[in-house]
Design an enzyme around this catalytic site. Sequence first.
Site, PDB file in Angstrom:
ATOM      1  N   LEU A 116      -7.293  -4.273   3.705  1.00 56.13           N
ATOM      2  CA  LEU A 116      -6.675  -3.270   4.736  1.00 56.13           C
ATOM      3  C   LEU A 116      -7.888  -2.775   5.623  1.00 56.13           C
ATOM      4  CD1 LEU A 116      -4.130  -1.682   2.358  1.00 56.13           C
ATOM      5  CD2 LEU A 116      -3.946  -3.696   3.652  1.00 56.13           C
ATOM      6  N   HIS A 117      -7.451  -2.477   6.956  1.00 56.05           N
ATOM      7  CA  HIS A 117      -8.432  -1.890   7.765  1.00 56.05           C
ATOM      8  C   HIS A 117      -7.630  -0.888   8.758  1.00 56.05           C
ATOM      9  CE1 HIS A 117      -6.519  -4.703  10.655  1.00 56.05           C
ATOM     10  NE2 HIS A 117      -6.994  -5.907   9.584  1.00 56.05           N
ATOM     11  N   GLY A 142      -6.266  -1.360  11.448  1.00 59.23           N
ATOM     12  CA  GLY A 142      -5.139  -1.783  12.112  1.00 59.23           C
ATOM     13  C   GLY A 142      -3.880  -1.734  10.954  1.00 59.23           C
ATOM     14  N   HIS A 143      -4.173  -1.964   9.785  1.00 64.07           N
ATOM     15  CA  HIS A 143      -3.174  -1.538   9.029  1.00 64.07           C
ATOM     16  C   HIS A 143      -2.597  -0.081   8.762  1.00 64.07           C
ATOM     17  CE1 HIS A 143      -4.880  -5.381   7.062  1.00 64.07           C
ATOM     18  NE2 HIS A 143      -3.640  -5.785   7.100  1.00 64.07           N
ATOM     19  N   GLN A 173       1.312 -19.937   3.112  1.00 59.47           N
ATOM     20  CA  GLN A 173       1.116 -19.845   4.450  1.00 59.47           C
ATOM     21  C   GLN A 173      -0.302 -20.444   4.932  1.00 59.47           C
ATOM     22  OE1 GLN A 173       1.844 -15.486   4.661  1.00 59.47           O
ATOM     23  NE2 GLN A 173       0.197 -15.431   6.125  1.00 59.47           N
ATOM     24  N   GLN A 204       1.046  -6.217  16.732  1.00 59.78           N
ATOM     25  CA  GLN A 204       1.272  -7.208  17.806  1.00 59.78           C
ATOM     26  C   GLN A 204       0.132  -8.137  17.912  1.00 59.78           C
ATOM     27  OE1 GLN A 204       1.864  -4.272  21.006  1.00 59.78           O
ATOM     28  NE2 GLN A 204       4.195  -4.522  20.642  1.00 59.78           N
ATOM     29  N   GLN A 218       4.040 -14.508  15.113  1.00 59.64           N
ATOM     30  CA  GLN A 218       4.584 -14.071  13.681  1.00 59.64           C
ATOM     31  C   GLN A 218       5.339 -13.010  14.118  1.00 59.64           C
ATOM     32  OE1 GLN A 218       2.300 -13.461  10.082  1.00 59.64           O
ATOM     33  NE2 GLN A 218       2.438 -11.183  10.492  1.00 59.64           N
ATOM     34  N   SER A 236      -9.028  -7.406  12.672  1.00 63.15           N
ATOM     35  CA  SER A 236      -8.570  -8.237  11.547  1.00 63.15           C
ATOM     36  C   SER A 236      -9.091  -8.434  10.336  1.00 63.15           C
ATOM     37  CB  SER A 236      -8.675  -9.854  12.362  1.00 63.15           C
ATOM     38  OG  SER A 236      -8.476 -10.922  11.377  1.00 63.15           O
ATOM     39  N   SER A 237      -8.603  -8.918   9.388  1.00 58.34           N
ATOM     40  CA  SER A 237      -9.497  -9.001   7.945  1.00 58.34           C
ATOM     41  C   SER A 237     -10.287 -10.150   8.188  1.00 58.34           C
ATOM     42  CB  SER A 237      -8.367  -9.328   6.765  1.00 58.34           C
ATOM     43  OG  SER A 237      -7.483  -8.225   6.660  1.00 58.34           O
TER      44      SER A 237
HETATM   45  O1  PAF Z   1       0.284 -10.796   8.747  1.00 55.17           O
HETATM   46  C1  PAF Z   1       0.059 -10.917   7.612  1.00 55.17           C
HETATM   47  O2  PAF Z   1      -0.810 -10.285   6.979  1.00 55.17           O
HETATM   48  C2  PAF Z   1       0.987 -11.974   6.919  1.00 55.17           C
HETATM   49  O3  PAF Z   1       1.159 -13.193   7.430  1.00 55.17           O
HETATM   50  C3  PAF Z   1       2.115 -11.367   6.031  1.00 55.17           C
HETATM   51  C4  PAF Z   1       3.072 -10.737   7.103  1.00 55.17           C
HETATM   52  C5  PAF Z   1       2.021 -10.319   5.319  1.00 55.17           C
HETATM   53  C6  PAF Z   1       2.912 -12.474   5.302  1.00 55.17           C
HETATM   54  O4  PAF Z   1       2.321 -12.947   4.263  1.00 55.17           O
END
Ligand code: PAF
Length: 281
Positions: free
Chosen positions: A33-34, A36-37, A61, A150, A155, A187-188
């Site tokens: 987490l950063h 952005g989160h 994914q 965004q 996504q 971004s991570s």
């Molecule tokens: O954006 C992300 O971190 C991932 O794609 C998500 C939405 C948590 C789904 O695994």
Amino acid sequence: MVIIRTLPEMRAASIVVKRGHRRVALVPTMGALHEGHVALMRRARDGGAAVVVSVYVNPTQFGPHEDFKQYPRDLEADARLCEREGVAAVFAPSDDEMYPGGLQSSVFVEENALARRLEGERRPGHFRGVCTVVAKLFNIVQPDSALFGQKDYQQLKIVQRMVRDLRFPVEIIPVPTVREADGVALSSRNQRLSDAERAQAPVLWKALGITRDLFNQGERNAHQLEAAMSHAVALAPSARLDYAQIADAETLEPVNDAQSGNVALIAAHVGETRLIDNLIL
Ligand code: PAF
């Protein structure tokens, strides 16, 4: 704050919150987490909702040659940050909890229009994995709202379609991209850039800025705007453009004549790390 690992506990916790007439807001994440989160969590807390942050690196994914194994994982640090931000619960399930039939389980959720382009074209199966895990999270956490950044524009649009078409009673709240001072979108994956690569990472935001400036000066030819992005990226020696596209902001179809409200999307490798960014014109 509680850390919840199983589906029955998560469902029970949501029911308790809802009985108290509070809303549940979900921030789906893959951890690492950063800020952005943090922006997602703070927005989620608006209006007094109980915030659930899911931390799950979703294997389905990732493509076979992608960075699933190297993806940064540090649940303790993530939990500390969530606690500091007033999160009610971290939901950190195992693979068995999320995929009881195994990772090749027979039911997947697939969006078939927006997911064909851009990231979907380059990362086959990626959005199928995203939709599947987000649908599972919605079923387990039963949130009233869910927040998506965004930065991952495609996504966000695909999740909105899924919610519309599968009639999920979940409000999707988009949250603007958080950037470093030099414009790099948080971004991570930025953690994986070397110092030299990090110095070149602003090239994506610069390319988008050049396109925005040209558009504001009256350029409407989408191919010219895309070429300008591509030239900007070519000036950074460690960067390799994947795509630069002007598209309709809802359908993600490429356009010929750019209009206000279209989205400029860019993806590039900087060293080995693939970065994406976007800007609404
Ligand atoms: O954006 C992300 O971190 C991932 O794609 C998500 C939405 C948590 C789904 O695994």
